[in-house]
Design a protein around this motif. Structure first.
Motif, mmCIF file in Angstrom:
data_model
loop_
_atom_site.group_PDB
_atom_site.id
_atom_site.type_symbol
_atom_site.label_atom_id
_atom_site.label_comp_id
_atom_site.label_asym_id
_atom_site.label_seq_id
_atom_site.Cartn_x
_atom_site.Cartn_y
_atom_site.Cartn_z
ATOM 1 N N ARG A 179 0.879 -1.172 0.000
ATOM 2 C CA ARG A 179 0.000 0.000 0.000
ATOM 3 C C ARG A 179 0.918 1.223 0.000
ATOM 4 O O ARG A 179 1.096 1.918 0.998
ATOM 5 N N PHE A 180 1.488 1.452 -1.174
ATOM 6 C CA PHE A 180 2.640 2.338 -1.274
ATOM 7 C C PHE A 180 2.305 3.795 -0.991
ATOM 8 O O PHE A 180 3.082 4.509 -0.355
ATOM 9 N N SER A 181 1.182 4.269 -1.477
ATOM 10 C CA SER A 181 0.831 5.680 -1.240
ATOM 11 C C SER A 181 0.635 5.948 0.237
ATOM 12 O O SER A 181 1.101 6.969 0.767
ATOM 13 N N GLU A 182 -0.058 5.037 0.934
ATOM 14 C CA GLU A 182 -0.235 5.193 2.376
ATOM 15 C C GLU A 182 1.113 5.155 3.084
ATOM 16 O O GLU A 182 1.370 5.929 4.012
ATOM 17 N N ALA A 183 1.962 4.223 2.655
ATOM 18 C CA ALA A 183 3.279 4.103 3.286
ATOM 19 C C ALA A 183 4.071 5.394 3.136
ATOM 20 O O ALA A 183 4.696 5.874 4.093
ATOM 21 N N ALA A 184 4.051 5.964 1.927
ATOM 22 C CA ALA A 184 4.800 7.198 1.695
ATOM 23 C C ALA A 184 4.288 8.321 2.592
ATOM 24 O O ALA A 184 5.067 9.079 3.181
ATOM 25 N N ASP A 185 2.971 8.437 2.731
ATOM 26 C CA ASP A 185 2.396 9.492 3.571
ATOM 27 C C ASP A 185 2.803 9.310 5.035
ATOM 28 O O ASP A 185 3.226 10.266 5.706
ATOM 29 N N LEU A 186 2.704 8.082 5.533
ATOM 30 C CA LEU A 186 3.041 7.830 6.931
ATOM 31 C C LEU A 186 4.527 8.079 7.202
ATOM 32 O O LEU A 186 4.900 8.669 8.226
ATOM 33 N N LEU A 187 5.379 7.619 6.292
ATOM 34 C CA LEU A 187 6.817 7.787 6.507
ATOM 35 C C LEU A 187 7.246 9.242 6.359
ATOM 36 O O LEU A 187 8.197 9.684 7.018
ATOM 37 N N GLU A 188 6.568 10.007 5.527
ATOM 38 C CA GLU A 188 6.844 11.443 5.445
ATOM 39 C C GLU A 188 6.497 12.120 6.776
ATOM 40 O O GLU A 188 7.255 12.961 7.280
ATOM 41 N N ARG A 189 5.361 11.757 7.350
ATOM 42 C CA ARG A 189 4.962 12.342 8.641
ATOM 43 C C ARG A 189 5.928 11.925 9.746
ATOM 44 O O ARG A 189 6.267 12.732 10.623
ATOM 45 N N ALA A 190 6.376 10.664 9.706
ATOM 46 C CA ALA A 190 7.338 10.208 10.708
ATOM 47 C C ALA A 190 8.652 10.972 10.583
ATOM 48 O O ALA A 190 9.277 11.327 11.593
ATOM 49 N N SER A 191 9.058 11.255 9.354
ATOM 50 C CA SER A 191 10.309 11.986 9.136
ATOM 51 C C SER A 191 10.217 13.407 9.660
ATOM 52 O O SER A 191 11.178 13.941 10.225
ATOM 53 N N ARG A 192 9.056 14.029 9.494
ATOM 54 C CA ARG A 192 8.889 15.404 9.979
ATOM 55 C C ARG A 192 8.817 15.451 11.498
ATOM 56 O O ARG A 192 9.312 16.380 12.131
ATOM 57 N N ALA A 193 8.187 14.416 12.095
ATOM 58 C CA ALA A 193 7.984 14.436 13.543
ATOM 59 C C ALA A 193 9.190 13.915 14.315
ATOM 60 O O ALA A 193 9.350 14.221 15.502
ATOM 61 N N GLY A 194 10.049 13.105 13.690
ATOM 62 C CA GLY A 194 11.179 12.508 14.389
ATOM 63 C C GLY A 194 12.467 12.685 13.618
ATOM 64 O O GLY A 194 12.728 13.743 13.035
#
Length: 696
Positions: A179-194
């Protein structure tokens, strides 16, 4: 040049499988797991903090449990050992008091000690629950229990939607679930938050494969330009697994007719890490075969097709295309051998490919039989659509047979019922409309065609039949609308432009026929000439021109046009009838007889042929022979210009006319002869003879 069916029914699935193989075999295991390992640092830190918390509350048992979990994640982490060393020393036990001898023998009973009060269980905070959920999520992720991992990470996010570890962990789960689009969105948010570095590799994988999905979707919807731009962008990204992007770009080049370029891209994809080498080498050989066929190198094409068979013997589509090529070359024994090999493979895709070939060869019953061998649970959407199409063709054939046996109303009823079925593909709805038109139901044909136009058209070829029947029913407005949509779907590929040219010519032929029937011959000629410049290989333009010459009393030119038509469509019944009639009117009895002989050899049981030849004999003044032909036609029905030699066969019938003043022969005819005025039955003169016709 052959025009393969693109994309093949399994091509998207094969691409998705290749993406999964790359994800789990190379890029995902090589990049996602290290990301998860990096995320363990924060997971261990969270567990150590939990141990400190429980220790401050006096719950050393829970503190030790948290440390054991941390040690299971990272046994060699020195912070865990430090936390374990900081455990409080056990409380010292007081030395037992020395035994004393009581001074008095009197015993005094000591009061009974009160039982110790059990401490109330400490309340678990939301942060603690989130920490536990994160740890459980990473444990499940490591064990490949993806659904459980997702549930645990979602629990943590319910407490803190910006938790970088939970966001990143859930992103890794979605990445492994493709589920690549969801994965990209979640990992982008993780990168910004951590810490962005922790998720960089996983984010790159998610973005790349989300782009691959987007490019494939654009390709499936026929948006070649957008698909090409997206695929080229992915190739330029220098991602470590380039095969999926290279394969999509190769598919785009195939649809654009750039077969040699496509073959080179398939070769590059096959040489990449974790690629499906055999399948991609087969696709490269196919591209080289199509390129050889396009330049007329028959030997080279056959050799490359054979190389493709050797590269991937189990792939049914290389056999399908090889058989299609052999059929177009007239090499039926080789084509039949390839068809039998598909049936012998027995896999669903192989049986489907064999059914497609049988339909192309005019064997609908065999196509239907092969489809019935595919288990229902293994049928793909294209297979089901094709099966509906085969059944629809059979139903149309039965309806025509009913009409020929005199049951016209029953035939029309069955066709109208078919036309109401929404599941029938647009191309087959056009065939139903055409059959209704042939049986005289012009209104019903127009209704079915209009419904088909409002349906979902997924294949450019479906527009061809639809435009044809809309033209037949006089709905030029709807035909123009369909042509505009077809132009958008055709794109800039050579095959797409050729198909668009054929459809445009079909529309113009219909307009020319209506102008011809209205006596506007010069207008009809100009329309046909314009159509010919758009689609010079369309034989129906030649047929329309021949009919125009016949109506315009130019029989010698009509005979030439029919000969041009037959050079491209040998043995065609309508072409031979037209040639026999026009040659006879032009005074070339020998050419007319040759055409008649060819008709009788090819269509000895067709009563319409005998009726047409009766007309030819009447023109020649041979009434006795005409009567004989009519008798034979009745029996069969009861039981069921100056020079007529053609200019160079295959030549341009408009040659020498372009850009020349007065080149249109009908424009030089002058005004058409006025029609005779009808005799007024209320103003008759004397005598027994009607007055000679007068002209206004």
């Amino acid at each position: 040049m052959i025009e393969p069916r693109v994309p093949f029914p399994t091509r998207s699935r094969a691409l998705r499988t290749a993406a999964l193989a790359a994800l789990l075999g190379g890029c995902a295991v090589g990049s996602v797991l290290p990301v998860a390992a990096l995320a363990q640092d924060d997971g261990v830190a969270a567990l150590i903090e939990q141990a400190k918390y429980w220790r401050s509350k006096g719950r050393e048992d829970l503190a030790q449990q948290a440390l054991r979990r941390a040690r299971a994640i990272d046994p060699d982490n020195p912070a865990i050992a430090t936390a374990a060393r900081n455990a409080p020393a056990p409380a010292s036990t007081p030395a037992p008091a020395a035994k004393t001898t009581p001074s008095s023998p009197t015993r005094t009973s000591a009061p009974s000690a009160a039982p110790p009060r059990r401490a109330a269980p400490a309340q678990t905070s939301a942060a603690d629950r989130a920490g536990r959920a994160r740890v459980a999520g990473f444990e499940a992720l490591e064990a490949e229990r993806l659904e459980q991992a997702a549930t645990e990470f979602e629990k943590a996010l319910a407490v803190n939607a910006r938790d970088p570890d939970a966001l990143g962990g859930l992103g890794i789960v979605r990445l492994r679930q493709q589920r690549f689009s969801e994965a990209a969105d979640l990992l982008e948010r993780a990168s910004r938050a951590g810490k962005a570095s922790q998720w960089a590799e996983g984010l790159a994988s998610a973005r790349y494969f989300a782009g691959v999905e987007e490019a494939q979707d654009l390709l499936d919807r026929g948006q070649l330009g957008a698909a090409q731009a997206r695929a080229e962008e992915l190739v330029r990204s220098d991602y470590s697994e380039p095969a999926p992007a290279l394969e999509i770009l190769a598919q785009v080049y195939e649809q654009q007719g750039r077969y040699a370029d496509a073959a080179d891209l398939y070769r590059q994809a096959a040489e990449g890490p974790n690629a499906d080498e055999n399948r991609l080498q087969m696709r490269a050989a196919r591209g080289r075969a199509l390129a050889a066929a396009e330049r007329g190198d028959d030997t080279g094409a056959v050799q490359e097709f054979q190389a493709g068979l050797m590269a991937d013997p189990e792939d049914p589509w290389i056999r399908y295309e090889f058989a299609e090529y052999m059929i177009r070359r007239g090499r039926m024994p080789e084509a039949e051998s390839l068809l039998r090999s598909l049936v012998s493979i027995g896999a669903p895709d192989a049986l489907y490919a064999a059914a497609l070939l049988n339909e192309d060869l005019g064997r609908p019953a065999e196509a239907e039989r092969l489809l019935s061998m595919i288990p229902e649970t293994q049928r793909t959407a294209p297979m089901r659509t094709f099966a509906i199409g085969v059944k629809t063709d059979a139903a149309i054939t039965r309806a025509r047979a009913l009409a020929q046996s005199g049951q016209r109303e029953q035939a029309l009823g069955s066709l109208r019922q078919l036309g109401e079925m929404r599941a029938i593909p647009v191309g087959k709805q056009a065939a139903i409309a055409s059959a209704l038109f042939e049986l005289g139901d012009q209104v019903g044909a127009a209704e079915v065609a209009q419904r088909a136009l409002n349906g979902e058209v997924t294949d450019l070829g479906e527009y061809e039949g639809l435009i044809g029947v809309l033209v037949q029913t006089g709905r030029d407005d709807l035909a123009q609308a369909a042509l505009r949509r077809a132009g958008q779907m055709a794109g800039s590929s050579p095959q797409g432009q050729q198909a668009y040219g054929r459809m445009q010519a079909t529309l113009m032929i219909g307009q020319a026929d209506r102008a011809r029937l209205a006596g506007r011959y010069a207008e009809a000629f100009d329309i046909l000439q314009s159509a010919y410049s758009s689609a010079p290989d369309n034989v129906e333009i030649l047929a329309g021109l021949a009919r125009l010459y016949e109506n315009g009393n130019m029989a010698p030119r009509a005979a030439q046009a029919w000969q041009l038509y037959l050079a491209k469509k040998p043995g065609d019944k309508d072409g031979l009838i037209g040639l026999a009639q026009s040659a006879q009117r032009a005074g070339d009895g020998k050419l007319a007889d040759d055409a008649a002989d060819a008709l009788l050899r090819s269509y000895p049981q067709d009563y319409q042929v005998y009726m047409a030849l009766a007309d030819v004999e009447r023109v020649a003044g041979n009434e006795r022979k005409a009567v004989r032909y009519l008798k034979e036609a009745r029996e069969l029905y009861a039981g069921q210009h100056n020079a007529t030699s053609v200019v160079a066969l295959g030549g341009n019938p408009f040659a020498g006319m372009q850009n020349q003043a007065g080149a249109n022969p009908f424009r030089n005819q002058g005004p058409a002869m006025a029609q005779p005025q009808p005799v007024n039955p209320f103003a008759l003169g004397g005598g027994t003879r009607l007055p000679a016709p007068s002209y206004a």
